[in-house]
Structures are given as C-alpha cells and as structure tokens.
Design a protein around this motif. Structure first.
Motif, PDB file in Angstrom:
ATOM      1  N   UNK B  38      49.510  67.100  98.602  1.00  0.00           N
ATOM      2  CA  UNK B  38      49.390  67.740 100.020  1.00  0.00           C
ATOM      3  C   UNK B  38      50.329  66.876 101.074  1.00  0.00           C
ATOM      4  N   UNK B  39      51.475  67.432 101.595  1.00  0.00           N
ATOM      5  CA  UNK B  39      52.400  66.691 102.377  1.00  0.00           C
ATOM      6  C   UNK B  39      52.637  67.359 103.646  1.00  0.00           C
ATOM      7  N   UNK B  40      51.436  67.630 104.576  1.00  0.00           N
ATOM      8  CA  UNK B  40      51.782  68.351 105.660  1.00  0.00           C
ATOM      9  C   UNK B  40      52.788  67.943 106.538  1.00  0.00           C
ATOM     10  N   UNK B  41      53.334  68.750 107.102  1.00  0.00           N
ATOM     11  CA  UNK B  41      54.425  68.310 108.211  1.00  0.00           C
ATOM     12  C   UNK B  41      55.579  67.361 107.786  1.00  0.00           C
ATOM     13  N   UNK B  42      55.676  67.581 106.380  1.00  0.00           N
ATOM     14  CA  UNK B  42      56.853  66.981 105.858  1.00  0.00           C
ATOM     15  C   UNK B  42      58.062  67.785 105.672  1.00  0.00           C
ATOM     16  N   UNK B  43      59.182  67.336 106.200  1.00  0.00           N
ATOM     17  CA  UNK B  43      60.366  68.485 105.832  1.00  0.00           C
ATOM     18  C   UNK B  43      60.815  68.117 104.269  1.00  0.00           C
ATOM     19  N   UNK B  51      62.296  58.849  89.099  1.00  0.00           N
ATOM     20  CA  UNK B  51      61.823  58.384  87.798  1.00  0.00           C
ATOM     21  C   UNK B  51      62.274  57.154  87.308  1.00  0.00           C
ATOM     22  N   UNK B  52      61.434  55.925  87.193  1.00  0.00           N
ATOM     23  CA  UNK B  52      61.742  54.720  87.032  1.00  0.00           C
ATOM     24  C   UNK B  52      60.894  54.240  86.055  1.00  0.00           C
ATOM     25  N   UNK B  53      61.390  53.514  84.916  1.00  0.00           N
ATOM     26  CA  UNK B  53      60.572  52.735  83.947  1.00  0.00           C
ATOM     27  C   UNK B  53      59.351  53.519  83.760  1.00  0.00           C
ATOM     28  N   UNK B  54      59.355  54.911  83.436  1.00  0.00           N
ATOM     29  CA  UNK B  54      58.367  55.721  82.809  1.00  0.00           C
ATOM     30  C   UNK B  54      57.299  55.965  84.032  1.00  0.00           C
ATOM     31  N   UNK B  55      57.918  55.940  85.286  1.00  0.00           N
ATOM     32  CA  UNK B  55      56.783  56.365  86.497  1.00  0.00           C
ATOM     33  C   UNK B  55      57.392  57.337  87.417  1.00  0.00           C
ATOM     34  N   UNK B  56      56.764  58.175  87.805  1.00  0.00           N
ATOM     35  CA  UNK B  56      57.501  59.061  88.898  1.00  0.00           C
ATOM     36  C   UNK B  56      56.922  58.573  90.217  1.00  0.00           C
ATOM     37  N   UNK B  57      57.823  58.530  91.021  1.00  0.00           N
ATOM     38  CA  UNK B  57      57.368  57.829  92.196  1.00  0.00           C
ATOM     39  C   UNK B  57      57.699  58.858  93.304  1.00  0.00           C
ATOM     40  N   UNK B  58      56.644  59.463  94.186  1.00  0.00           N
ATOM     41  CA  UNK B  58      57.141  60.283  95.161  1.00  0.00           C
ATOM     42  C   UNK B  58      56.791  59.598  96.511  1.00  0.00           C
ATOM     43  N   UNK B  59      57.820  59.649  97.339  1.00  0.00           N
ATOM     44  CA  UNK B  59      57.618  59.140  98.705  1.00  0.00           C
ATOM     45  C   UNK B  59      58.061  60.151  99.623  1.00  0.00           C
ATOM     46  N   UNK B  60      57.304  60.243 100.778  1.00  0.00           N
ATOM     47  CA  UNK B  60      57.692  61.251 101.943  1.00  0.00           C
ATOM     48  C   UNK B  60      57.374  60.612 103.167  1.00  0.00           C
ATOM     49  N   UNK B  61      58.372  60.928 104.021  1.00  0.00           N
ATOM     50  CA  UNK B  61      58.283  60.308 105.265  1.00  0.00           C
ATOM     51  C   UNK B  61      57.895  61.404 106.231  1.00  0.00           C
ATOM     52  N   UNK B  62      56.773  61.203 107.038  1.00  0.00           N
ATOM     53  CA  UNK B  62      56.381  62.049 108.038  1.00  0.00           C
ATOM     54  C   UNK B  62      56.668  61.316 109.514  1.00  0.00           C
ATOM     55  N   UNK B  63      57.460  61.939 110.260  1.00  0.00           N
ATOM     56  CA  UNK B  63      57.896  61.425 111.249  1.00  0.00           C
ATOM     57  C   UNK B  63      56.941  61.822 112.815  1.00  0.00           C
ATOM     58  N   UNK B  64      56.558  60.827 113.454  1.00  0.00           N
ATOM     59  CA  UNK B  64      55.698  61.294 114.615  1.00  0.00           C
ATOM     60  C   UNK B  64      56.821  61.339 115.967  1.00  0.00           C
ATOM     61  N   UNK B  65      56.428  62.596 116.351  1.00  0.00           N
ATOM     62  CA  UNK B  65      57.436  62.977 117.573  1.00  0.00           C
ATOM     63  C   UNK B  65      57.010  61.889 118.679  1.00  0.00           C
ATOM     64  N   UNK B  66      58.086  61.322 119.284  1.00  0.00           N
ATOM     65  CA  UNK B  66      57.745  60.244 120.326  1.00  0.00           C
ATOM     66  C   UNK B  66      58.263  60.812 121.667  1.00  0.00           C
TER      67      UNK B  66
END
Lengths: 155, 124
Positions: B38-43, B51-66
């Motif tokens: 679940x990644x609400x509000x993420x483009x 995928x690195x060393x047998x790991x799947x890494x998910x990163x997602x940046x959710x920006x806060x409107x300033x």
C-alpha cells in the motif's frame, strides 16, 4: 456519565508496524469519548479499520485528504450533514482469495467510517471530491459567513 | 521465497524505519508470487525497485506539499520514504519481476523458476 467497558489496547496478533500509534490513537479516542459522554467506540462500530485523515483549511475552503489505497470509486460514500462530514465505505479484496495461499497479511479490508465536525459552516452544495493514487481529496467551500473578511479602516 | 519473519525484519530494519514500512500482503500462486504494497499518494516515478544480493528492495517517496497557507486541523497521514525489503529465495526468478502501481497499491509479481512449479505426473 455512563459506565463504559474498559477496552484493552491491541487484541490483534498480527504484526503491524503502526500498532503502537494506532494504540495511542484508540486511547485518545477513548479519552475523547469519555469526555464528551459518548459510548466508547460508538463512532467506530461500523469500522474494521481506520483510514488516516489530514484536514487543513485556507481562506476559502476546508480540504480533507484520506488515505484509501486500493479502493473502487463507487465503494466510497461521502455525506455532509450540517457541519459534520462522514466518509464511509468498504474496501474489498480485488483478487478472489484462497485463504491458504497468503504468506503475509497486513493490509486492512472491510468497512470503515469516519466522521468529523468542521469548525464553521460550509456550502454543502459545492463540495467536490476526487480519488487519485489511492487518496480521496475533498474540497469543502466555507459558507460565505465563515470566510474571513477584510475590513477597510476609514480615514 | 523465504518468508521467515525474523530474517526479513532484520534485513528491513538495517536501513528503514519500521514506521515507514507500508502494509503488505504476499500471496502465492501456481507460477508466481504476488506482493501488494500500500503506497497511497505515491506517483509511479517515485517508486524504486531493486534486486540486490537476493533481496528485493522497494522504496517509495511520498512528498508532502509545502504550503504555508495551509492551516492543519488534523494530520494523521505519513510522508517521507517508504521502504520494505523482501528476501528472494531459490524458488523465484529475479529476471521475472514485474510491477504495477494502481490506486495507491503497488503489485509486484515474481515468477517462479520452472523447477519450482508444480509438476503433473502422468500415471501410465
């Protein structure tokens, strides 16, 4: 003041990173319920989960943003009655499920309902809402009487 | 796929805050695994899968409107960088990963190796 049943925090056993935060939130809700003399959890009876909400205002509007990832637009209901806004609905699993093929279950599904009272009167006729990237965004125009007015100082 | 909880959490905690680990369901199907994050509000362009060393890494940046004109009455939603690590076992093919972001839910599908798929054995 009525006697209310003590509800211990977290009877859920599955691992959820925000459980502590939710626990604190539940505790706060309980405290508010107690203060306002409501039956504990009264407003949450219909909720299997509680979506996170941001509310902010500018000069003309109230904005309500709700995290509702993975929903169908038609499954979201918004009602405004007086100055009280209610967002409710049901989040359904998209794929037909077969319970024993789940390795990990952390997402919440089912019915939810959240009500909030806005601090001033609003123009219910002109409320608009959109659902994008799993976020419900509602714009509620303030009633003419509730908007700030600039008053000129006569010289 | 390795689903040992301690292992995964340990890997995740090395580099990402537990409070920013999004709720995730993992399901196994005959020929693939499906991970729903679940990644609400993420483009879509703010989601990164590696995928690195047998790991799947998910990163997602959710920006806060300033916006200084916003006067907050309630602020429950979280912003910042979501992250999650999944240990891939021998069953899956790291080349066979697809991902789709829809309505704030990221669905990652990971194909199983042919050798890991169920085989039907004919009775003669």
């Amino acid at each position: 003041m009525t006697l209310v049943r003590w509800q211990p925090r977290g009877t859920v056993s599955r691992w959820a990173p925000n459980r502590d935060v939710e626990g604190i939130q539940n505790e706060m809700n309980r405290m508010f319920d107690w203060f306002f003399g409501r039956e504990s959890g009264e407003s949450l009876v219909d909720s299997a989960w509680i979506p996170a909400v941001d509310i902010f205002q500018d000069a003309d509007n109230y904005h309500v943003h709700v995290d509702l990832p993975g929903m169908q637009r038609d499954d979201i209901d918004i009602t405004m009655s007086g100055d009280s806004l209610t967002i409710s609905g049901e989040k359904k699993r998209e794929s037909k499920q077969d319970d024993d093929n789940f390795f990990r279950v952390e997402r919440s599904f089912g019915r939810f309902s959240r009500s909030m009272r806005l601090p001033s009167s609003v123009d219910a006729e002109r409320i608009s809402a959109k659902y994008q990237d799993g976020v419900l965004q509602i714009v509620i125009p303030k009633a003419e009487t509730a908007r700030p007015k600039q008053i000129k100082v006569q010289s | 796929m390795n689903t040992r909880t301690e292992h995964k959490r340990e890997a995740a905690d090395r580099w990402c805050e537990p409070t920013m680990q999004p709720p995730t369901d993992i399901q196994e199907f005959e020929d693939h695994f499906a991970i729903d994050v679940e990644l609400p509000g993420v483009a879509a362009d703010r989601v990164d899968l590696q995928v690195e060393q047998g790991e799947l890494r998910v990163t997602a940046e959710r920006l806060h409107a300033v916006d200084e004109n916003r006067d907050y009455l309630a602020s429950e939603r979280r912003f910042g960088t979501y992250c999650r690590v999944f240990r891939l076992g021998d069953l899956v093919d790291p080349e066979g990963i697809t991902a789709e972001l829809r309505d704030g839910v990221l669905r990652v599908q990971i194909k199983k190796h042919a050798k890991a798929m169920p085989k039907k054995i004919q009775i003669n």
